[in-house]
Write an enzyme that holds these catalytic residues in place. Structure first.
Site, PDB file in Angstrom:
ATOM      1  N   HIS C  53       0.612  -1.082  -0.059  1.00  0.00           N
ATOM      2  CA  HIS C  53       0.191   0.131   0.041  1.00  0.00           C
ATOM      3  C   HIS C  53       0.901   1.123  -0.054  1.00  0.00           C
ATOM      4  O   HIS C  53       0.426   2.265   0.192  1.00  0.00           O
ATOM      5  CB  HIS C  53      -0.980   0.081   1.285  1.00  0.00           C
ATOM      6  CG  HIS C  53      -1.513  -1.166   1.446  1.00  0.00           C
ATOM      7  ND1 HIS C  53      -2.363  -1.679   0.656  1.00  0.00           N
ATOM      8  CD2 HIS C  53      -1.675  -2.322   2.634  1.00  0.00           C
ATOM      9  CE1 HIS C  53      -3.040  -3.047   1.005  1.00  0.00           C
ATOM     10  NE2 HIS C  53      -2.494  -3.188   2.167  1.00  0.00           N
ATOM     11  N   HIS C 213      -6.705  -4.498  -1.066  1.00  0.00           N
ATOM     12  CA  HIS C 213      -5.868  -5.908  -1.194  1.00  0.00           C
ATOM     13  C   HIS C 213      -6.188  -6.644  -2.514  1.00  0.00           C
ATOM     14  O   HIS C 213      -5.974  -8.053  -2.279  1.00  0.00           O
ATOM     15  CB  HIS C 213      -6.266  -6.793   0.072  1.00  0.00           C
ATOM     16  CG  HIS C 213      -5.774  -6.146   1.203  1.00  0.00           C
ATOM     17  ND1 HIS C 213      -6.857  -5.200   1.939  1.00  0.00           N
ATOM     18  CD2 HIS C 213      -4.700  -5.901   2.107  1.00  0.00           C
ATOM     19  CE1 HIS C 213      -6.209  -4.756   3.015  1.00  0.00           C
ATOM     20  NE2 HIS C 213      -5.002  -5.015   3.243  1.00  0.00           N
TER      21      HIS C 213
END
Ligand SMILES: Nc1ncnc2c1ncn2[C@@H]1O[C@H](COP(=O)(O)OP(=O)(O)O)[C@@H](O)[C@H]1O
Ligand SMILES: Nc1ncnc2c1ncn2[C@@H]1O[C@H](COP(=O)(O)OP(=O)(O)O)[C@@H](O)[C@H]1O
Ligand SMILES: [Mg+2]
Ligand SMILES: [Mg+2]
Ligand SMILES: [Mg+2]
Ligand SMILES: [Mg+2]
Lengths: 325, 207, 325, 207
Positions: C53, C213
């Site tokens: 991320h 995700h």
């Protein structure tokens, strides 16, 4: 082609609307991005070129860097008109430096603009750092790529300090002379107008020595690990201008490569630099001079000295580069 | 023929039509050895030309205006180059238009490209279509051909010149970055130059 | 799969080496990213979560934001051990706030770590801003996504000012309560371990309500223009917590989408916000909470007040977010 | 059987083997309704378990160590959950190991999952394989089956339980984000739980 856009023809215009809305420190007028608060009595810096390289150039308008940027259509140099407007609009009486990446289109349009401007002292610096291109009678000369960030930052700091035009131009050219770059693509970019990848690259190959407009590179090799690809870039740059003492190093993403991969590449680059007895004195890791959605990276290295590092460290406040204020 | 200005307007209208029709081809050629924008660049430029006014007292005035519009609207390498060509041709074109005068003006336009671009024949650029066209035009006029035949020969020479760029290794423009890899592809600017010269024949006789 | 990496198993480790080499302001030890100069006597902020991320979280370690970040493997929450080490290592005597994105894995590992730490006052705030997930008995609750940036920045500024732990935790929870996000994917991401896209998305479709995700979203629609997609995100967020007065707005890239497209989306978002009678008081446009190489964007909105804007404007100096120093 | 500790080490070695062998399948299941890391997570965790020491005086001590390693090395949701399960089972497992003692310890491990995860049967999680396995094990022991048969029935129940997650709509974990779209896919944690229970049979009788 999958892109977040309204129409292919409005991509640049829409992005400029977004920039204007996102950054109160900027003013967009007639397709030119200006600082909202013009500086006075100091040398102004104007750059520009085709769009698709964001944050370059418009994202580098602000305190300590550019005074205006002229974004052209995607990968197409701006016409002379906005360059003329930007030059006249930013001149604070101390003259204007044009920072031009070495592409025929950029060179010609800035040249025509320079001829059209009257009553403003204009100097020009050409950025030509890409070692993938042989600088010879048989080419248009080396392309301007990542070193543009070094030139714009350092010349911008000097201009902010009040140095005269000739001095700003001299240091800008010196930064270019001390800088080299090399790019590696994992994928082609796709321009909104063409709608499909500019070049085909098989899934197991990488393109070496690419430019920032989806121009194919000079050769292809099998996809290798980050260490091997970093080494290819390091050797290309080091082979042209050997690493020495303090280096300013940028591992730049081509637009579609995430930060986690760029840090992985930087780790390898930094180790190679140390291995050659030099030192990464300052670094940038991220997307600074991109090629739309291309995946890949470029390495730019500037052989800095104390004065250049001082100017590099000076405060800068732009959407794309900010520290010290 | 009504007026030289009307002829010039018809020429560039035909250019606008053919570059739009061949947009994809020009872009594909540019994708191979450049940056995939040549089709879009010329379409944008000539659309600006035809949507603006192409009126003017003389063909020369129209062509100068066309050149200015191209410089103002195209950008890239081809904008200043074609723009300067049209401007120089327009400035050199005297009234009344004669065959000799037209050929000399055309040559002046082509020379402006080489001057601004610091380029010569064989560099794999638009010049490789424009220079043969200019020579063919001048030759035809010298031989006493009428405009129609002179334009036909110029168009043929431009097309042949464009095709002859295929094996060349580029020495100017973006394609030169590729080194030897630029060989085997037609130069996009030479291809568009052939379209521009080819459009002469559709515009009718200029003198 | 084409990635700049050495091996799938070393991606996180390599990136951490790169971060350490690139940022002298950071210290990497035992897989934890710390500020090189620890602050004393103030509340410390520790966050963490799966990697992939970036710049979240490690890129937000520094003055005015986090004191340490615990990056797990790609998309995998860190184990309790580094969280324990980070908590003990950053405590300057005033306690530690855990900033936890609401995922079962993150929640459980931070919870276990909290139980394992002794002698340090620990508070915890859960970030759960993603309106694509129904917050009900029938889900694990809303995911933590973009609002994490708001929480980390604002809580970090407050901690830097010396506020006590309970106050920092309260404001962090308040920022979360005022924030909502919604994500749109043009493509799936590809994890290094799996080597192929997590989900298949036809070329003419977009996935709505995605997480960070590569979890598939809640529905698919035909690929639409930036305006339509921005409107979908705006309505999803606004429908859950109506826009009002001053907003903090982030148009966040998912990792593979270039800045030029994000600015285009922001232009549309800003117009919709105005159309609803609210105002973009502050904004971020760029890649902040990414999902590896996914193309797409997410919109995060926080209904700010003057105090939150003041804390937002306070100096911050991290690799990923920097202003004021 | 040499020692209960040896048996426990054999069990987790077999688990390490099967999760590595089925890594791709577990990852693919997780890609469909999660984040495509379940295979890598468990491979990493059990590799750490087997590469470390699985020595210990008793099976219970070995299993507590396994749980600690899983908690320390897996991360994600499954790390704390499986880790707590092994820890709780190890703590509950008394020497000498008997059928009743084993079943009770196994049940304690399974209950630790539900407690930490605040989850119950039917939520479409690993519990949907573990709870039926625990019941089957206890039932078999009550009926006087030997370890081999008890393990066989537990494995069968776990597999059936995992398969039965396919039509369920997830209420816990990442898959719950998908709402109704989570139906039609087997839960990756239930699938790995079936592997772990299935590995009991290969480790030989525990009592
Ligand atoms: N120095 C030059 N002299 C003459 N023609 C040139 C020169 N450089 C480029 N060209 C022509 O311009 C064409 C490219 O035009 P275009 O694609 O519109 O611009 P750009 O290369 O800036 O993207 C080339 O194919 C070539 O024919
Ligand atoms: N609250 C919970 N209770 C029980 N099991 C759970 C819970 N949340 C998730 N799980 C299990 O964990 C599995 C996912 O594990 P894994 O993929 O390793 O972690 P993550 O979801 O963090 O990526 C799910 O398939 C499910 O079986
Ligand atoms: Mg171009
Ligand atoms: Mg081009
Ligand atoms: Mg995970
Ligand atoms: Mg998972």
């Amino acid at each position: 082609m999958k892109k977040l856009m309204n129409e292919a023809g409005s991509v640049v215009e829409d992005a400029l609307r977004g920039m204007a809305a996102a950054h109160p420190s900027l003013r967009v007028e007639g397709g030119v991005v200006y600082r909202a608060e013009a500086k006075r009595g100091r040398v102004a810096l104007v750059s520009g070129g085709g769009s698709g390289h964001e944050p370059l150039h418009a994202g580098f308008v602000g305190f300590g860097m550019l005074d205006a940027a002229c974004p052209g259509e995607i990968f197409t140099s701006p016409t002379p008109d906005p360059i003329v407007a930007a030059t006249i609009g930013t001149d604070g009486g101390a003259g204007v430096l044009h920072i031009v990446k070495n592409y025929t289109g950029d060179v010609l349009n800035f040249e025509l603009a320079g001829e059209m401007v009257e009553g403003v002292e204009v100097a020009s610096v050409l950025v030509d750092d890409d070692v993938a291109v042989l600088d010879s009678l048989y080419t248009a000369g080396r392309r301007g790529t990542g070193a543009t960030v070094f030139v714009e930052k350092i010349a911008g700091a000097l201009a902010e300090e009040g140095a005269p035009l000739a001095e700003v131009a001299r240091v800008a050219a010196d930064v270019d002379a001390r800088s080299r770059s090399f790019g590696v693509a994992l994928t082609s970019c796709t321009t909104p107008a063409a709608g499909k990848p500019t070049f085909d690259l098989p899934g197991d190959q990488v393109e070496l020595g690419i430019g920032i407009h989806g121009e194919p590179g000079r050769s292809r090799v099998r996809l290798a690990g980050a260490r091997e690809l970093a080494e290819i870039a390091v050797e290309a740059v080091h082979g042209d201008l050997p690493f020495q003492d303090d280096l300013l190093v940028m591992v730049n993403g081509m637009g579609g490569t995430p930060l986690i991969e760029l840090y992985g590449v930087f780790a390898e680059v930094e180790a190679f630099v140390r291995g050659k007895g030099a030192r990464v004195a300052r670094s940038l890791v991220g997307n600074y001079v991109t090629s739309l959605d291309m995946q890949g990276f470029s390495l730019s290295v500037c052989r800095a000295d104390d004065e250049l590092l001082r100017l590099w460290d000076a405060p800068v406040s732009t959407p794309g580069l900010r520290w010290g204020r | 023929m009504a007026s030289s200005a009307g002829w010039a307007a018809a020429w560039v209208a035909e250019v606008a039509r053919v570059v739009t029709a061949d947009r994809e081809r020009l872009t594909a050629l540019d994708a191979a050895i450049g940056d995939a924008d040549h089709g879009a660049n010329l379409e944008r430029g000539f659309a600006a030309v035809t949507s603006g006014s192409t009126a003017g007292g003389t063909a020369g005035e129209v062509l100068v205006g066309v050149g200015n519009t191209l410089i103002s609207r195209v950008g890239g390498a081809s904008g200043p180059l074609y723009g300067s060509a049209f401007r120089a041709m327009g400035k050199a074109l005297e009234e009344p238009v004669t065959g000799t005068g037209f050929a000399a003006a055309f040559q002046a336009g082509v020379e402006a490209v080489g001057k601004l671009g610091r380029s010569a024949e064989g560099d794999k650029t638009m010049l490789d279509a424009l220079l043969p066209a200019s020579r063919a035009l001048a030759g035809a006029v010298r031989e006493g051909c009428d405009a129609r035949e002179a334009f036909r020969r110029a168009a043929e020479a431009a097309l042949a010149g464009a095709r002859a760029t295929i094996p060349l290794v580029a020495r100017k423009g973006r394609a030169s970055y590729l080194g030897a890899r630029s060989a085997g592809h037609e130069d996009p600017g030479a291809a568009s130059a052939a379209l521009i010269v080819g459009a002469l024949t559709a515009a009718g006789p200029a003198w």
